[in-house]
Structure formats: structure tokens, C-alpha cells
Write a protein that holds these residues in place. Sequence first.
Motif, short mmCIF file in Angstrom:
data_model
loop_
_atom_site.label_atom_id
_atom_site.label_comp_id
_atom_site.label_asym_id
_atom_site.label_seq_id
_atom_site.Cartn_x
_atom_site.Cartn_y
_atom_site.Cartn_z
N ASP A 53 -15.68 4.72 21.77
CA ASP A 53 -16.66 4.14 20.84
C ASP A 53 -16.50 4.76 19.45
O ASP A 53 -16.34 5.97 19.31
CB ASP A 53 -18.07 4.43 21.38
N LYS A 54 -16.55 3.92 18.45
CA LYS A 54 -16.50 4.31 17.03
C LYS A 54 -15.15 4.84 16.55
O LYS A 54 -15.07 5.43 15.48
CB LYS A 54 -17.64 5.29 16.67
N GLU A 55 -14.09 4.57 17.30
CA GLU A 55 -12.77 4.94 16.80
C GLU A 55 -12.30 3.95 15.74
O GLU A 55 -12.67 2.78 15.75
CB GLU A 55 -11.74 4.93 17.95
N TRP A 60 -16.03 -3.28 11.53
CA TRP A 60 -16.62 -2.97 12.83
C TRP A 60 -16.64 -4.19 13.73
O TRP A 60 -17.23 -5.21 13.38
CB TRP A 60 -18.05 -2.46 12.65
N GLU A 99 -17.26 -5.39 17.89
CA GLU A 99 -17.81 -4.94 19.17
C GLU A 99 -17.00 -5.54 20.30
O GLU A 99 -16.92 -6.77 20.45
CB GLU A 99 -19.28 -5.35 19.28
N LYS A 147 -17.84 -0.04 19.87
CA LYS A 147 -17.56 -0.52 18.53
C LYS A 147 -16.26 0.13 18.07
O LYS A 147 -16.09 1.33 18.21
CB LYS A 147 -18.67 -0.12 17.57
N TYR A 172 -13.56 0.29 14.61
CA TYR A 172 -13.33 -0.09 13.22
C TYR A 172 -11.89 -0.56 13.13
O TYR A 172 -10.95 0.23 13.26
CB TYR A 172 -13.61 1.08 12.28
N THR A 199 -15.55 7.68 6.89
CA THR A 199 -16.65 7.71 5.93
C THR A 199 -16.31 8.52 4.68
O THR A 199 -17.08 8.50 3.72
CB THR A 199 -17.89 8.35 6.57
N GLN A 236 -23.10 10.49 8.78
CA GLN A 236 -23.12 9.22 9.50
C GLN A 236 -22.64 9.35 10.94
O GLN A 236 -23.17 8.74 11.84
CB GLN A 236 -22.26 8.19 8.77
N MET A 237 -21.59 10.16 11.11
CA MET A 237 -20.99 10.29 12.44
C MET A 237 -21.67 11.42 13.23
O MET A 237 -21.43 11.57 14.42
CB MET A 237 -19.49 10.56 12.33
N GLN A 289 -25.54 2.49 13.46
CA GLN A 289 -24.73 1.59 14.26
C GLN A 289 -23.32 1.39 13.71
O GLN A 289 -22.38 1.30 14.48
CB GLN A 289 -25.43 0.22 14.37
N TYR A 290 -23.22 1.30 12.40
CA TYR A 290 -21.93 0.95 11.80
C TYR A 290 -21.72 1.78 10.53
O TYR A 290 -22.04 1.32 9.44
CB TYR A 290 -21.90 -0.54 11.42
#
Lengths: 511, 511
Positions: free
Chosen positions: A352-354, A419, A421, A456, A458, A485, B55-56, B189-190
Motif C-alpha cells: 500500500d502507498k508504494e 493514485w 486503487e 493504493k 502511485y 512528497t 503525510q506518510m 488517503q492520497y
Amino acid sequence: MSSEPNGTKIDVEKLFAEEKADWKGYVEWEQYPEKKEIAHTILETKKFPYPPEFQMAPLPKTNPVLIGHRWKAYHEALGLGHIVDHSWDIVQKEKHDIIHLLDFPYNGETRRYQLLENKLTNNKYHFVRNHGGIPDIKEEAFELEIGGLVNKPAKISLKDLKDPAQFLQVEVTVTLQCSGTRRIEQIMQYPGDGDELINAPWGIGTAVYRGVPLKKVLKRACGGILPNCEHLEFIGAETYFKKNNVFNYAVSVPWRKVRQNEEVILAWEMNGEPLPKSHGAPLRVIVTGYIGARSCKWVYKINALAEPSMGPVQSQEYLYYTPQIGKQNTKYSSGFSIQQMPVSSAIIFPEDKEVIIHDGKITLKGWAYSGGGNWVERVEVSPDGGSVWYAVAQEDMTEKHYHAWRLWKIDVPVDAEGWLEFCVRTWDSSNNTEPTFVRSAWNWDLHVTSSAHRIKLYSVNKSKPATAKRLKELDEKGVGFEPLTRPLEFALEDVDEYLANVRKYPREPRS
Amino acid sequence: MSSEPNGTKIDVEKLFAEEKADWKGYVEWEQYPEKKEIAHTILETKKFPYPPEFQMAPLPKTNPVLIGHRWKAYHEALGLGHIVDHSWDIVQKEKHDIIHLLDFPYNGETRRYQLLENKLTNNKYHFVRNHGGIPDIKEEAFELEIGGLVNKPAKISLKDLKDPAQFLQVEVTVTLQCSGTRRIEQIMQYPGDGDELINAPWGIGTAVYRGVPLKKVLKRACGGILPNCEHLEFIGAETYFKKNNVFNYAVSVPWRKVRQNEEVILAWEMNGEPLPKSHGAPLRVIVTGYIGARSCKWVYKINALAEPSMGPVQSQEYLYYTPQIGKQNTKYSSGFSIQQMPVSSAIIFPEDKEVIIHDGKITLKGWAYSGGGNWVERVEVSPDGGSVWYAVAQEDMTEKHYHAWRLWKIDVPVDAEGWLEFCVRTWDSSNNTEPTFVRSAWNWDLHVTSSAHRIKLYSVNKSKPATAKRLKELDEKGVGFEPLTRPLEFALEDVDEYLANVRKYPREPRS
């Protein structure tokens, strides 16, 4: 150590001593109601730490993740602190390289890469979900007792049980799954009961077990069961606590299940190796397609019963509630006792979030499983949260088993950036599939998180010219794309280009 | 302090000294290109800390939440460390009781209860979103300069500006909103660009401002604008940094907007009190219905321009991107410069993940706002994530304004128990309403989070008998219902009741 409830001095070390020579860590409770009563009286005089709050607060990044202060204190209150220590020694030897979610009672989970190495999970990496200390029982000293509603009670040594001349042996490929598997998904959105539970995102694993069908043992050793026997109860040698009462671990499964020879076996071998102590040596039950909790470890007694076990693990835990049941109104009888597990699956890679830099396809890998003898027929992955679905090719899945998972991988076509899903769903041989969202299957005790697993990602699609240009720019400057970020330190556009663009399509209308 | 780019020793204190007596904290950059160049050269020789990763990772529970190491280091590199210190002194005096999101440049947010106290936000509690240090300018020394595409450039003292015989005064009730308001919902979330940004869940507030319409000042002091003037640029006295360049803060708004007398004013009074320093004293711009960033604080210069300001705040920030734009391909010209704000609303009470014990109704309170002169017409709340909606009664909203929010409250009928998702949406006077989900409006720079604001509540409906019984039980034992996740220490059902229930409706079929 001594304890003095009601003014009477009690030598707890003596009273709560180990039951048998060479059965280290085994204290018998179920045979001695008075002893249980004294233990209860002692526990009632003490205050124990609350279970750790792991749902409303971020999880620590330590390993072990959580410390079992509460259960350690229970053991210490009864002079059983030595169990805590030798359990951890066994863990260090057998399971040194997995994620220690809780140090005591020991709960460990396979790391992601270990999980997908092979269809069969290496014994060193297979998840462990224990409910008490790990007994250390010498094989030669071990015997199994069978009683209750059978034609004749029996005691069988392990040597006899392993003698193929007496009992037919079978090998079964079995996925075991804690019903807390993927619980983290419920916890993060909708916290629930925090009773000794720890999140178990990947509490699942597969092994080939060798042993004897319980049905055959009941027949040969006990002359079969009596007509009113409906459940077979398994008692494990570990000490179990519930609301200041003490027990040996006890669960049961229906006779109807036991009748399928290879579905309930007494096992001593795991993936061709002797069963590890943390997995129940010298003998454990394996119940295929059921919640892992029924596959009783260190089983030393089997009772044939007319009704399900009254052990708290069976009657008060692993209950599946409708969403209107919660702390405000839960009763044990309002839950459905979890036995067979539903169809479920998960994406193990990526996480998640990679950030994924790709050229039009993203590779996903994971597992898919269904319980109750249903096999996995089809796995589908969606790159858009559940509208478009792509099926995994049969050649990209491990082979079918009645009682085990399939590992899968797929290259999903992905054009879009930013992003996205992704989710996975599985269809089993009864054409069951998974609920769509976590909230579709939320339940107060946070069991069987079987909704379509979502992550999710990216997406950075380098087949797009503007993206390829930016990546080249970063490369030339020796700057990485990640962390995502972190702001870019250079100008994103030069002034001339900017002015040409904004003059061509001005922000405000001309009239 | 000295600095030596290219081997030349430079006395930065002298070179970057304050421009005028009694204008503490004001350094002029825009008039001196060579000075900007030297500052750039100095900044290029240094390494600055990255912006904090908020954020992360979970946000710290401290106040200030984040520390502005990066911007402090920028100031120190140019010998401007004194600005950091005196800014914080002003904050301590003017804003001691709000949430300090970032200590420098100062960003503070109103606490929830302060936000709903009154239609007008107390000056002490009104949010602040600054982009540099806070100047401390003596009123008597202050003058405003107007130049560019006007018939005649002018300088006006504050005394003249405040003279009602010279300039008509107006009072306007205005909600100002940072376009980062509710950003936390996107972040969680994003994640997106982390450039100096901090989450701003409640970066909104309302005040009555007194001042003079800019249109009248341009007419009377400068004889009006020239025909090719399209934008009015405001320059603020603070020092602003962007990618190792230094500026005074600069933004602009269209002449078309300025033409509406009361929509762009030069203000010195806030809620009947002198404008606080942290809000731009002695003089600031107020632009109604626009992103707060255009309401330039400490405005000392106005330029009439043919095109929008090239200041980085205008041309490179506060841009709204389509979701296919991100770190991999952003250019300034691909964003839409944010001016008017869309319709938006939020639930302020209860907070996300609260447990609510009620008897069939749950009270929700919050704010609703729309920009661009649209007023709030209707507010609706859903207790089921967005299927059923209940309208707030007009008598439960504060009065309508063209340029200000309405505070609202509603008692929502709630039967169900457990986790429920509440959300709010608002319809403005153009019948605009909000996107449904956070991801419906996600954008790389994380601006204008205008999707229906959602919270989860754990509903405990004591009008239900089983729930009333459990609450009574807890009360008798002196145990609180919360924390929600803490296990109940007593048996949830006695054995006889349990057996009666499970025997009446056994788990397994009889045949």
C-alpha cells in the motif's frame, strides 16, 4: 513465590506445578475444579495491565511490535513465569526471522517476501498464533487420551500412533489461516474489541502435514463413537486465561467433519520435517478448511461430546457478529461460531502507498484461498477500485488444492498516473466471491476480513512523454523520484515557456 | 554574520538590512534585482533541511505540531534570524490559545469549540496562514504606494486612507479560507506535494472588516487605471522564499473583481478592533469569496498590471491540477490558478471516531461556505455515508451573507448501532454542491478539499433494551463504556442463558 487469598498462605509453585515429568510447561487444569477455583481467587485479588491499545493509536515500529504484559502477569500471578521464559527461548530458535507481533502469548507473522517464496511456506517462516505458552514435551513421554462418548476410552503412545501397521497415515496440503488475517484493514477503519487481539495482516500459511485421520483412531483405538456424539473436543497442553479464570485450551469440531478422513488428522510432521514445538509438537490436530484455532496444538486429550465444547475459545471467542452487535450489547450466543473459512485473497506485492514507475503494466502478486473444501477457481484484479477486472491466467497461479491457497501474479495494464486503487477478488468452486468493501463485512470481534483487499499505488507511467522527460531531468540532477512528497528543488518550467502557455490559454475569459 | 559566495566577503546584516525606520521586519527585495541575485547566490551555497514529512507518517501530538526548520534556516542564511524571533513573540501575544500547526512561517488554526462559538470568529482565535515572518510596522510611518498601469502613481499615508472625508468606508462580513482547509483528508488517503505545506483541517474563519474599496482608492488617488490594466498586484512586506530565490510576497486579482466596490477592500479593522499584526496590520487587502492567499497582509505596494502577477505565490503555487498531473509531470502552466473558492462544508462536532451514546438522535454541528459571492442555501447531513440526507432547518443556521459562512446544527435520527458514516454536503445559491468522496477531488498540490466531509461515529442507542441493559450493567460495576476497544472484564452471558440460546437455535443443522 506465594500468594495469600483469604489469609491462607498458598505455595503456588507447588499447587500449580507441572503435571508430568518431561512435559515441561504443561499444567493440568481441566481435571481439577478446586485448583481452578483457587487460581481464580488469586487472580481476582490482582490488577492486571489492560491489553495494549493498538487500534486507536499508530502501531509501534518495533519487533516485537507489542509486549504481552497482561498475559505475562497472569502467568506470574500463578507462579508460572518460567513458561513465559522458555516459550520465548523456543521462539528465538524456531522463528527468529519473522515479524513478532506479540511476544507472549507468541504471535508471529511471515514477512511478505517469505510468504510468496513457494506454494509451501517454510516451517521457519510459517505464521504462529498461540494462546498461551509453548509446552516442551518429550516425544517418548507423550500419550494421547481419548474419552467421552466413545465405546471405550483409550490411551495411545505417540510410538503406537506413528506405527503405520496400526494406523493408516496420510499427507494433506493445508492452508491454515488465523481468522484475524487481514484484521489490520478493519482496525484502521472501524476499531472493535481489543481483547488480546493483535492485527494479523498475513496470518496465513501452507504446509504438507503428515499424520493419521482422527476417524481411524477413534475407530481402532476406541471402537468408534457412541450415537449421541456430535462434536470432538481437543484439549491442548497450554494454560489459557479468560476473565480471571484459567483453563487448558479447548475447542471442538463436528463429527460430520471428522468423518472425512483426511480433513481432521493428528499430525506430527510438517513439510517433511518433525513438527516444530511452536506449531504443536509432539502432536497437533489439523482441521482442513477451518479457522486455525480448531487445529489444536499440543493435543493430549480428545473428548467425544454431545454438544460443542464449552471451552471459552469455542463458546466465547471466534464468534462472528452482525454489525448491530458491539460492546453495547454483545452476548456469546448472538455470535456465529467460526469454523469454515470464507473465500479471501490479498495483494502482497506491491505494498500500500508504494510509488510504481512502469511502462504501461504493473505486476501484482498475492494469495487466494477458500475454506470448507472449496478450491480457488479464479482470481481477478481491478486497477480502478472495483469497476474493471482482469483475470489472472491459470498458468500464473500455483496448482489447485482442495484445502490450500493458490499463489498468483498478474501484469495489469495501467495507463493512468497518480493514485490508483487496486483490489483483488477471488471466486471459489462454489462461485462465492468476496464482499466489496471492508465495511461490508465489519464485525465487532474483527474476524474473517474477507472483503476485496485494496491498496493504493502511485502510478508513474514512463511511456508518457512528459513523465519520461521529468524522470530524465531527475536522473541528470542525481535526484530520486522518492520520497514522493519531497518537493522538487528546481523550477518546473522556465519563464518563457510558462508565459507562452498562459498567454495561449489565459485564465480569465476575454469577454 | 558574514557570508562568502565566490570568495567575496559580504556583510549580510548590512546588505539585507531593514528598508525603513519603524518598519521592523520589512526588507525590500522587489526594487533591487542585484540584491536578490546576491541572496540567491548565498542560498545556492547552502544545504537546507527538507520540509518535514507529515503525510506518510503520523503527525506529532505536540503544539507547535511542526517546526519550521527550513524557513528559519533560510532567514538565518541571510542574516534575518531576528525576524524569526520577533514573529514568534507576536504570535505568543496575539494567538496564544490556538493550534500552532507550524511555528515559522506561522500557521495557526482555531480549535473546534472556538470555531463554533459565534458567527464571527474572535480575533484571538481566527486562523493564520503566513508565508514569512510577521512585520511590525508603526502606523504613523506607514504609507501605501500605487503604481503600474494607473493614470498617476501615488503614495498615500494611512492617516489619509482612514479619513472618511477622502475615502468612503465599508464594513463587510467575510469568511476567509486557506485553500488548504481540510487538506488532512487528502493527506491521509492520497499524499501529494509536501512543499512547505501543513495540513489545515479548519483553516477558515469569519470577521467583519472595515476599510476602503480599492476601486475608490484607485480612482481618487490615481485618477483610475489605464485601459490595458487587467490585474491588480499586491505586494506584502514579508520576505518569501522559493527554490533558493527571495521575494516580497506578491499576488494579484482581476480588475473585474476590484470593480465590485465591497469585494476588494484595504482594511485596518477586524471585528471592531484594530487589525492584529499577525493578520496584516497596519493594512491588508480583503478579497471576498477568494482563496485567503489573495488577501495580502502588510500590503505596502499595489501595481496595476496587464497580466496576472509573476510572483511565485500567484504563478507557481495555489494551482489546481487535474489528477493526471503529479510529481512526474507538473508544470506551472498546467494548473488552474485558484481564486474563487468552491462550495464546501465540515462537521466540527462530533469528531471522527467518537463514541456517541444517544437515544435515537445524534446532534451534529459545523460550518458551510461558498465563495465567489454565492451564498449557502442548504446544508444536508447523511447518517449512512451518502444515501439518505436530512436538511438542516433554516432556523438552525446562522443568517445568510454573500461572502460568509453559515454555522449549522442538526439532530439526525439514528436507529442503527456500531460504526456509522456521517457526511455533510452544502448547496449554494448557484445550486453547486460538493463532490462525494475525497478521491473525487484529489489534486497533487492538495488544494480545495471540497468533497462531502465524512466522519465515523460509533453509535450506542440506549433506547434499545439490550443496550440499556449493558449500560446499566457497566454503571453498576462503575466501569465506563470507553475506551471503546477495551475488553469487558465480566462474563457477557451466564452459562444457563447461553446454553438455552444455543440449544434453541443450534449452530449446525439437525439434518
